[in-house]
Design a protein around this motif. Sequence first.
Motif, PDB file in Angstrom:
ATOM      1  N   LEU A   1      19.237 -32.911 -57.023  1.00  0.00           N
ATOM      2  CA  LEU A   1      17.804 -32.774 -57.272  1.00  0.00           C
ATOM      3  C   LEU A   1      17.245 -31.490 -56.689  1.00  0.00           C
ATOM      4  CD1 LEU A   1      16.607 -36.456 -56.719  1.00  0.00           C
ATOM      5  CD2 LEU A   1      16.564 -35.173 -58.877  1.00  0.00           C
TER       6      LEU A   1
ATOM      7  N   THR B   1      15.544 -40.811 -53.579  1.00  0.00           N
ATOM      8  CA  THR B   1      17.001 -40.703 -53.525  1.00  0.00           C
ATOM      9  C   THR B   1      17.550 -41.326 -52.249  1.00  0.00           C
ATOM     10  OG1 THR B   1      18.865 -39.182 -53.839  1.00  0.00           O
ATOM     11  CG2 THR B   1      17.108 -38.462 -52.380  1.00  0.00           C
ATOM     12  N   ASP B   2      18.796 -41.816 -52.330  1.00  0.00           N
ATOM     13  CA  ASP B   2      19.389 -42.458 -51.154  1.00  0.00           C
ATOM     14  C   ASP B   2      20.798 -41.940 -50.861  1.00  0.00           C
ATOM     15  OD1 ASP B   2      20.721 -43.525 -53.282  1.00  0.00           O
ATOM     16  OD2 ASP B   2      20.299 -45.635 -52.821  1.00  0.00           O
ATOM     17  N   SER B   3      21.155 -40.799 -51.425  1.00  0.00           N
ATOM     18  CA  SER B   3      22.480 -40.245 -51.172  1.00  0.00           C
ATOM     19  C   SER B   3      22.392 -38.736 -50.962  1.00  0.00           C
ATOM     20  CB  SER B   3      23.431 -40.541 -52.333  1.00  0.00           C
ATOM     21  OG  SER B   3      23.121 -39.747 -53.465  1.00  0.00           O
TER      22      SER B   3
ATOM     23  N   LEU C   1      12.865 -36.935 -55.390  1.00  0.00           N
ATOM     24  CA  LEU C   1      13.539 -36.744 -54.103  1.00  0.00           C
ATOM     25  C   LEU C   1      13.129 -37.800 -53.088  1.00  0.00           C
ATOM     26  CD1 LEU C   1      13.437 -32.862 -53.834  1.00  0.00           C
ATOM     27  CD2 LEU C   1      15.496 -34.241 -53.556  1.00  0.00           C
TER      28      LEU C   1
ATOM     29  N   GLY D   1      22.996 -36.968 -54.324  1.00  0.00           N
ATOM     30  CA  GLY D   1      21.804 -37.028 -55.158  1.00  0.00           C
ATOM     31  C   GLY D   1      20.748 -36.033 -54.707  1.00  0.00           C
ATOM     32  N   MET D   2      20.585 -35.906 -53.407  1.00  0.00           N
ATOM     33  CA  MET D   2      19.610 -34.953 -52.892  1.00  0.00           C
ATOM     34  C   MET D   2      19.995 -33.521 -53.259  1.00  0.00           C
ATOM     35  SD  MET D   2      18.151 -34.344 -49.029  1.00  0.00           S
ATOM     36  CE  MET D   2      17.030 -35.734 -49.172  1.00  0.00           C
TER      37      MET D   2
ATOM     38  N   SER E   1      12.025 -39.426 -46.431  1.00  0.00           N
ATOM     39  CA  SER E   1      11.636 -39.750 -47.807  1.00  0.00           C
ATOM     40  C   SER E   1      10.123 -39.726 -47.984  1.00  0.00           C
ATOM     41  CB  SER E   1      12.192 -41.117 -48.208  1.00  0.00           C
ATOM     42  OG  SER E   1      11.666 -42.141 -47.381  1.00  0.00           O
TER      43      SER E   1
END
Length: 399
Positions: free
Chosen positions: A105, A96-98, A93, A101-102, A165
């Motif tokens: 996950l 991740t950069d979207s 996590l 995606g978050m 992050s």
Amino acid sequence: MITSGSSTFWRATLALCLGSFMIFANVYITQPLLPMLAQTFEVSALQAGWTFTVTTLTLGLSLLIWGPLSDALGRRWIMLLTMSGATLVTLLLSQTDSYTGMLVLRAVQGVLLAGLPAIAIAWMGDEFERPAMLLAVGLYIGGNSLGGISGRLIGGFVGDWLGWSQAFMVMTLLSVVCLLVFALMLPASKNFRPQPLKPRRMLADLGSHLRNPVLLLAYLIGGFNFFIFINQYSYITFVLADAPYNLPTRVLGMLFLTYLSGTVGSAIAGKVGQRLAQPLCMALGVLVLMTGTVLTLSTELWLIVLGFLVNSFGFFFAHSSASSWVSQNAHHARASASSLYLLFYYTGASTGGFYLHPFWEWQAWNGVVIGSLLVLLLTLGLSLALYRLQQRRSVTVAG
């Protein structure tokens, strides 16, 4: 059986509390970050809230897997395996950069985070004598609240300082430490008796628990209380981030220090439950939760904070009572019974935001309070109904 006050009791209880701390720190880390995530990913408040609700949703559903599996395959190794997986996902996590995606996950993480909550109280039921279990459950749930506080503080302070992050990176390091200590301290099971892994039997056990009104009422009380309590925090962060308060993320994270009163409430619930019928303890907790909710109607910041302190005490007092009630009154497949309680509990957490959102759109925070009180009146009635059922059953047994 492990007796209250023995060295083994404190070793096992501390291990489970620490495991609980790690699980719930990971669950709640995104809650103070919601305004930041909404801005970063350019999504609405409700969409940002999915980074929290998707985790509680998959966590709740996965309890139906881990609980029955532990009845058949054992408890300790499943807790260790799922905690390790959840720690790995926390690390991912942080990279991740979207938004999508978050969410993916966080959904996977919810499945893994379910392992310990599905099993811990059943482990206590196997290994502890009844007085020891009542005390241990209260302390364990206190670990839940401390984990929730810490996760939110890490999210708030580290997020405000270094970004969201890096908050996940710090959480990864904390999770590794908790996992190692848990593995070293939790004793091996001595009283576990495995049941054959039969899906039909598992479904039959779940069905029998749902048909048992003594358990079903407790499931509904725990689920609907959490339905309101946890989602109040999500909406109040948007209130306090806006004018006239304009609180930064690190200060929003500190709001969750109000969970400390919940730690006290859960710790004393076991002792009160030895003197007062547990359904009445649940009702008392709901009344306290209603009182705190009304206090939050004030525009004074200190009274809002006081209201959440009162809320937390009442909620965790009721939750600890309901959770231990389920374990004591499930006479077979204890892990399955506890898993069902937590399924209702986390389904409530996942869906309460959708219920409260129309009230928020209607009258902002005042609407949230109105919507909250309507549901809490229901759980108060259910608690009293459970007490009457307990009394009737006591008379029947005595007769």
